[in-house]
Design a protein around this motif. Structure first.
Motif, short mmCIF file in Angstrom:
data_model
loop_
_atom_site.label_atom_id
_atom_site.label_comp_id
_atom_site.label_asym_id
_atom_site.label_seq_id
_atom_site.Cartn_x
_atom_site.Cartn_y
_atom_site.Cartn_z
N ALA A 246 4.98 -68.73 44.11
CA ALA A 246 4.39 -67.64 44.88
C ALA A 246 3.34 -66.99 44.00
O ALA A 246 3.66 -66.36 43.00
CB ALA A 246 5.46 -66.64 45.30
N THR A 277 3.95 -68.85 49.82
CA THR A 277 3.09 -67.96 50.61
C THR A 277 2.40 -68.70 51.74
O THR A 277 1.81 -68.07 52.63
CB THR A 277 2.01 -67.31 49.72
OG1 THR A 277 1.08 -68.31 49.28
CG2 THR A 277 2.62 -66.63 48.52
N ARG A 278 2.47 -70.01 51.76
CA ARG A 278 1.78 -70.80 52.78
C ARG A 278 2.75 -71.70 53.57
O ARG A 278 2.67 -71.79 54.78
CB ARG A 278 0.72 -71.69 52.14
CG ARG A 278 -0.45 -70.95 51.51
CD ARG A 278 -1.44 -70.47 52.56
NE ARG A 278 -2.65 -69.93 51.94
CZ ARG A 278 -2.80 -68.69 51.52
NH1 ARG A 278 -1.77 -67.85 51.62
NH2 ARG A 278 -3.92 -68.26 50.99
N ALA A 308 7.15 -63.06 48.74
CA ALA A 308 7.50 -64.37 49.30
C ALA A 308 8.63 -65.02 48.52
O ALA A 308 9.51 -65.68 49.09
CB ALA A 308 6.27 -65.28 49.30
#
Length: 382
Positions: A246, A277-278, A308
């Motif tokens: 993250a 985060t994605r 996250a």
């Protein structure tokens, strides 16, 4: 069609984007229902309300003018039970067969006369003629009222949510891929309960498994059952390392990619890496359980850890993450705090070893950080 007398009457759903309001379904979802045609006719579960009319059309077509005698309810979660009221209204003579706990829950969802319902318990038998259903109680797999049923003539296990997967049936994909993500996110917390029902299933000569989501599993069924034994015992499935990161501005991500390269240079069998985060949390959770070793790389944030990463670790706690080895990498420009925060979240987890070889990056990774990174790689591989 499973056989001449056991038919599939479920539906595919390509309108759904989030299963249970939280898990992305990349290739749709199936809501499975089955029909046993014999001297007596049994419908095995219903489907989500959104697909109820299609389900009732499928049922009517396969009945060929007959009427069902029984509706067997293995699981009361609405994606399987929501069409019960509609089915009973169309076929008012049908008798509901379920566990006592399911019958207690039913009035929470429906206005039904349950005076003719049949409460079954472990080992009870429902005689349909040539086909007979033996009931296996499976509490907390993954609701308290769940039961399986075993059809003794064709040796078919109707397994409720067990052995299910994400994905519609008109999409061709390996069972294992989305079955793993489904198991750990939906059922994974209840490993001991899954182990208990697998012990019961071991005494059955199962030739076919009919879950409430995903494809029908045909003989040999042992590979599927073996994977469930592995997953439910919290034993790693794969050799290698899961690396989750993250990052705020990309520097922590750069370190994670460098660690991946270092692991591969040391002939790590496999390195699976995800950006928290994605990439979706449900994918990360499944990979954390799939591997026995994990490296967490996170930026410090508000004297804590990147949200996250914090969210990911809370989810691991909730799913009973255990029996794993974890290494930590933090980044912080002036007051690194991520390793401390991650340690606090990991320490309460059962049999999770946190390696003492940690890495602290201050801002952007430098050549002077390499020895600590190499030591961490050696420790996680050892």
């Amino acid at each position: 069609m499973i056989s001449k007398e056991i038919r599939y009457i479920g539906v595919n759903d390509h309108d759904l984007d989030l299963f249970e309001g939280q898990y992305p379904v990349y290739s749709g979802m199936s809501y499975n229902s089955y029909l046993i045609l014999d001297e007596k006719i049994a419908v095995m579960d219903t489907v989500d309300a959104s697909k109820g009319p299609e389900f009732l059309d499928n049922l009517q077509r396969e009945l060929g003018g007959r009427s069902p005698d029984y509706l067997v309810v293995h699981h009361m979660e609405p994606d399987h039970s929501a069409s019960i009221q509609a089915l009973v209204e169309r076929y008012p003579q049908v008798r509901i067969v379920a566990s006592a706990k399911a019958l207690q829950m039913m009035p929470q969802y429906f206005d039904l006369d349950l005076s003719q319902a049949i409460a079954v318990k472990e080992g009870d038998l429902l005689n349909l003629g040539r086909h007979k259903l033996s009931f296996v109680m499976a509490p907390m797999v993954h609701w308290p009222e769940v039961m399986f049923s075993f059809e003794t003539t064709e040796k078919v296990l109707f397994s409720a949510d067990a052995f299910g997967k994400f994905g519609a049936l008109d999409v061709d994909q390996p069972w294992e891929s989305e079955a793993c993500r489904y198991y750990f996110n939906i059922v994974g917390k209840y490993g001991p309960q899954v182990q208990a029902v697998l012990k019961k299933a071991a005494a059955l000569d199962i030739q076919t498994i009919c879950p409430l989501h995903g494809p029908i599993l045909s003989a040999p069924v042992e590979p599927y059952i073996d994977l469930y034994r592995t997953w439910s015992s919290y034993t790693p499935e794969c050799e290698g390392v899961f690396l989750a990161y993250a990052s705020i501005h990309g520097n922590t991500a750069d370190t994670a990619h460098h660690l991946k390269a270092l692991l591969e240079e040391q002939h790590c069998p496999h390195v699976e890496m995800l950006d928290l985060t994605r990439d979706d949390l449900s994918d990360a959770l499944a990979e954390a359980f799939r591997y026995g070793k994990m490296i967490l790389c996170a930026s410090s944030y508000n004297a804590n850890v990147m949200p996250a990463m914090e969210d990911f670790l809370h989810h691991l706690q909730g799913k009973n993450y255990q029996n794993r080895t974890v290494a930590l990498v933090e980044n912080g420009s002036w007051a690194p705090s991520a390793n401390r925060a991650m340690t606090a979240l990991l320490e309460p987890m059962k049999n999770v070893t946190i390696l003492p070889e940690t890495v602290t990056i201050r801002g952007k990774e430098k050549e002077s950080d390499l020895p600590a990174m190499q030591a961490l790689v050696q420790a996680i591989l050892k």
